[in-house]
Design a protein around this motif. Structure first.
Motif, PDB file in Angstrom:
ATOM      1  N   PHE A  28       9.449  10.312   2.682  1.00  0.00           N
ATOM      2  CA  PHE A  28       9.698   9.645   1.405  1.00  0.00           C
ATOM      3  C   PHE A  28       9.446  10.571   0.218  1.00  0.00           C
ATOM      4  O   PHE A  28       9.650  10.202  -0.934  1.00  0.00           O
ATOM      5  N   ARG A  29       8.996  11.783   0.470  1.00  0.00           N
ATOM      6  CA  ARG A  29       8.501  12.622  -0.632  1.00  0.00           C
ATOM      7  C   ARG A  29       9.568  12.944  -1.665  1.00  0.00           C
ATOM      8  O   ARG A  29       9.255  13.164  -2.828  1.00  0.00           O
ATOM      9  N   THR A  30      10.855  12.963  -1.275  1.00  0.00           N
ATOM     10  CA  THR A  30      11.902  13.323  -2.242  1.00  0.00           C
ATOM     11  C   THR A  30      12.132  12.217  -3.275  1.00  0.00           C
ATOM     12  O   THR A  30      12.801  12.433  -4.281  1.00  0.00           O
ATOM     13  N   ALA A  63       0.809  -1.222   0.000  1.00  0.00           N
ATOM     14  CA  ALA A  63       0.000   0.000   0.000  1.00  0.00           C
ATOM     15  C   ALA A  63       0.835   1.262   0.000  1.00  0.00           C
ATOM     16  O   ALA A  63       0.327   2.321  -0.340  1.00  0.00           O
ATOM     17  N   HIS A  64       2.099   1.178   0.388  1.00  0.00           N
ATOM     18  CA  HIS A  64       2.942   2.379   0.425  1.00  0.00           C
ATOM     19  C   HIS A  64       3.802   2.441  -0.845  1.00  0.00           C
ATOM     20  O   HIS A  64       4.345   1.425  -1.274  1.00  0.00           O
ATOM     21  N   PRO A  65       3.941   3.620  -1.442  1.00  0.00           N
ATOM     22  CA  PRO A  65       4.754   3.726  -2.669  1.00  0.00           C
ATOM     23  C   PRO A  65       6.182   3.210  -2.488  1.00  0.00           C
ATOM     24  O   PRO A  65       6.763   2.654  -3.428  1.00  0.00           O
ATOM     25  N   GLN A 122       0.480  18.468  -0.238  1.00  0.00           N
ATOM     26  CA  GLN A 122       0.293  18.136   1.184  1.00  0.00           C
ATOM     27  C   GLN A 122       1.449  17.265   1.712  1.00  0.00           C
ATOM     28  O   GLN A 122       1.781  17.313   2.895  1.00  0.00           O
ATOM     29  N   CYS A 123       2.087  16.498   0.829  1.00  0.00           N
ATOM     30  CA  CYS A 123       3.191  15.623   1.254  1.00  0.00           C
ATOM     31  C   CYS A 123       4.409  16.448   1.664  1.00  0.00           C
ATOM     32  O   CYS A 123       5.247  15.983   2.433  1.00  0.00           O
ATOM     33  N   ARG A 124       4.511  17.668   1.140  1.00  0.00           N
ATOM     34  CA  ARG A 124       5.658  18.528   1.468  1.00  0.00           C
ATOM     35  C   ARG A 124       5.491  19.209   2.814  1.00  0.00           C
ATOM     36  O   ARG A 124       6.468  19.623   3.430  1.00  0.00           O
ATOM     37  N   PRO A 126       7.067   9.093  -6.541  1.00  0.00           N
ATOM     38  CA  PRO A 126       6.506   9.584  -7.810  1.00  0.00           C
ATOM     39  C   PRO A 126       5.112  10.177  -7.650  1.00  0.00           C
ATOM     40  O   PRO A 126       4.609  10.797  -8.584  1.00  0.00           O
ATOM     41  N   PHE A 127       4.488  10.006  -6.478  1.00  0.00           N
ATOM     42  CA  PHE A 127       3.107  10.475  -6.291  1.00  0.00           C
ATOM     43  C   PHE A 127       3.016  11.705  -5.390  1.00  0.00           C
ATOM     44  O   PHE A 127       1.929  12.114  -5.008  1.00  0.00           O
ATOM     45  N   ALA A 128       4.183  12.264  -5.004  1.00  0.00           N
ATOM     46  CA  ALA A 128       4.174  13.357  -4.022  1.00  0.00           C
ATOM     47  C   ALA A 128       3.294  14.520  -4.482  1.00  0.00           C
ATOM     48  O   ALA A 128       3.341  14.937  -5.642  1.00  0.00           O
ATOM     49  N   ARG A 155       1.658   4.521   6.326  1.00  0.00           N
ATOM     50  CA  ARG A 155       1.970   5.925   6.608  1.00  0.00           C
ATOM     51  C   ARG A 155       2.073   6.654   5.268  1.00  0.00           C
ATOM     52  O   ARG A 155       3.153   6.811   4.695  1.00  0.00           O
ATOM     53  N   CYS A 156       0.921   7.036   4.729  1.00  0.00           N
ATOM     54  CA  CYS A 156       0.881   7.723   3.434  1.00  0.00           C
ATOM     55  C   CYS A 156      -0.452   8.448   3.314  1.00  0.00           C
ATOM     56  O   CYS A 156      -1.491   7.892   3.676  1.00  0.00           O
ATOM     57  N   HIS A 157      -0.424   9.694   2.811  1.00  0.00           N
ATOM     58  CA  HIS A 157      -1.671  10.432   2.610  1.00  0.00           C
ATOM     59  C   HIS A 157      -2.519   9.785   1.514  1.00  0.00           C
ATOM     60  O   HIS A 157      -3.739   9.890   1.518  1.00  0.00           O
ATOM     61  N   LEU A 158      -1.875   9.144   0.554  1.00  0.00           N
ATOM     62  CA  LEU A 158      -2.580   8.608  -0.621  1.00  0.00           C
ATOM     63  C   LEU A 158      -2.113   7.180  -0.896  1.00  0.00           C
ATOM     64  O   LEU A 158      -1.402   6.930  -1.877  1.00  0.00           O
ATOM     65  N   PRO A 159      -2.480   6.255  -0.012  1.00  0.00           N
ATOM     66  CA  PRO A 159      -1.943   4.897  -0.192  1.00  0.00           C
ATOM     67  C   PRO A 159      -2.376   4.277  -1.514  1.00  0.00           C
ATOM     68  O   PRO A 159      -3.446   4.586  -2.044  1.00  0.00           O
TER      69      PRO A 159
HETATM   70 FE1  SF4 Z   1       4.333   9.672  -1.492  1.00  0.00          FE
HETATM   71 FE2  SF4 Z   1       2.419   9.026   0.281  1.00  0.00          FE
HETATM   72 FE3  SF4 Z   1       4.622  10.311   1.088  1.00  0.00          FE
HETATM   73 FE4  SF4 Z   1       2.852  11.568  -0.377  1.00  0.00          FE
HETATM   74  S1  SF4 Z   1       2.508  10.789   1.670  1.00  0.00           S
HETATM   75  S2  SF4 Z   1       5.070  11.582  -0.687  1.00  0.00           S
HETATM   76  S3  SF4 Z   1       2.072   9.955  -1.738  1.00  0.00           S
HETATM   77  S4  SF4 Z   1       4.508   8.255   0.262  1.00  0.00           S
END
Ligand code: SF4
Length: 350
Positions: free
Chosen positions: A309-311, A268-270, A319-321, A314-316, A337-341
């Motif tokens: 992981f945002r750096t 589920a996590h990128p 809000q991820c920043r 590929p889906f950042a 732990r992801c806003h957009l699993p």
């Molecule tokens: Fe990627 Fe999820 Fe982190 Fe956003 S919250 S940067 S989509 S892993």
């Protein structure tokens, strides 16, 4: 709270070896980390670097939890912190309902009998000048207080169980191959009848043909003895072979926990997706595109703002920043732990 492990130890402290603690009910957490933080001094002598960032993790009684992630992500630090080998800066470790985070002295020594480790380098961890029988007996004597005479039969039986035979006890480490030395390491870890074992890259240094034998031995020992194991590895193929559940670490955080089947059929996590995608033989049904993990693990002394992981993700999104995602439950037994699993089973975002 259940009785602390030290309760049974105290009854026999006056004489003879300390008996093992009673088993926890199956399916309940055997060991639990809450907001566990480990820090160390930065290389330049500057500020503190977080090796573990408020880690929350439960390991259930009787299970093998595979812990994966790139080198330097904190896997070994977490394993050692759970065993009380590394001192946490903050947070708690509960073992069988007892907060063991700040145990000291005799109570820590007795608790350590229940918490053992199988090391990556079986040769480096065996004293070359000592006989195998003495090496294997050491945790039994030190942590459970067994005499040499009491330890003897236990050691002989263990050496038999790991496939070396009792006569191996008279020999020294240099007389054995790498695989045999890892069998000795496993016998030593089991000598004090622990409840919880951390196997840290326990087969990484072995030939592939020997790896399978040692994995099978570990599986057998876990099953037969009702052990709970944290199996740390960078090798996802090995983890799929042995683990019941999988936890993924990135830059000192747990970023996903799932059952083995859920994880390997669709993480589920990128970051998990990228890890799995890099092993062609593990890509489910061959339908996933290979996703190359770009860039290096960020410097833990200078982590990114927001999602760590945002750096590399590929889906950042915006809000991820700015917002660090929480570890949240997205399905029974599944946290991420992801806003957009990722939607399990696909490579599209949910
Ligand atoms: Fe990627 Fe999820 Fe982190 Fe956003 S919250 S940067 S989509 S892993």
């Amino acid at each position: 709270m259940t009785s602390p492990p030290a309760a049974s130890a105290s009854a026999t402290a006056a004489s003879g070896p300390t008996p093992p603690t009673p088993p926890a009910p199956r399916g309940t957490p055997l060991i639990r980390a809450e907001k566990l933080r480990v820090e160390y001094r930065g290389r330049s002598g500057g500020g503190r670097v977080r090796a573990l960032r408020d880690v929350d993790l439960e390991i259930l009684e009787g299970e093998t939890l595979g812990l994966v992630g790139e080198s330097g992500c904190g896997k070994s630090t977490l394993g050692r912190a759970l065993l009380r080998v590394i001192e946490p800066a903050s947070g708690t470790i509960d073992f069988l309902g007892l907060n063991i985070t700040r145990l000291r002295g005799t109570r820590l020594r007795r608790t350590r009998a229940d918490l053992q480790m199988v090391f990556q380098d079986p040769f480096g961890s065996l004293n070359p000048r000592r006989r195998i029988a003495d090496i294997v007996a050491e945790p039994l004597r030190r942590a459970r207080g067994a005499s040499r005479a009491e330890a003897g039969p236990v050691v002989a039986e263990l050496l038999d169980q790991v496939g070396l035979g009792a006569e191996a006890g008279r020999r020294k480490p240099h007389e054995f191959s790498g695989g045999q030395r890892q069998r000795i390491g496993i016998a030593r870890a089991l000598a004090s009848s622990p409840k919880f074992v951390v196997a840290d890259e326990a087969v990484s240094a072995l030939d592939v043909s020997i790896q399978a034998q040692i994995l099978n031995l570990l599986s057998d020992m876990v099953r037969e003895r009702g052990l709970t194991m944290l199996f740390i590895s960078h090798d996802l193929g090995v983890v799929r072979h042995i683990a019941d559940r999988v936890a993924v670490m990135y830059l000192g955080q747990i970023i996903e926990v799932a059952s083995r089947d859920d994880f390997f059929s669709g993480p589920a996590h990128p970051y998990s997706e990228a890890l799995l995608s890099s092993v062609p033989s593990l890509r489910p049904g061959g339908r996933r595109e290979r996703r190359v993990l770009e860039g290096e693990l960020p410097d833990p002394a200078n982590p990114p703002e927001g999602c760590l992981f945002r750096t590399r993700c590929p889906f950042a999104e915006d809000q991820c920043r700015t917002r660090m995602p929480e570890l949240r439950t997205i399905a029974p037994g599944r946290t991420v732990r992801c806003h957009l699993p990722l939607v399990p089973g696909s490579t599209e975002k949910g």
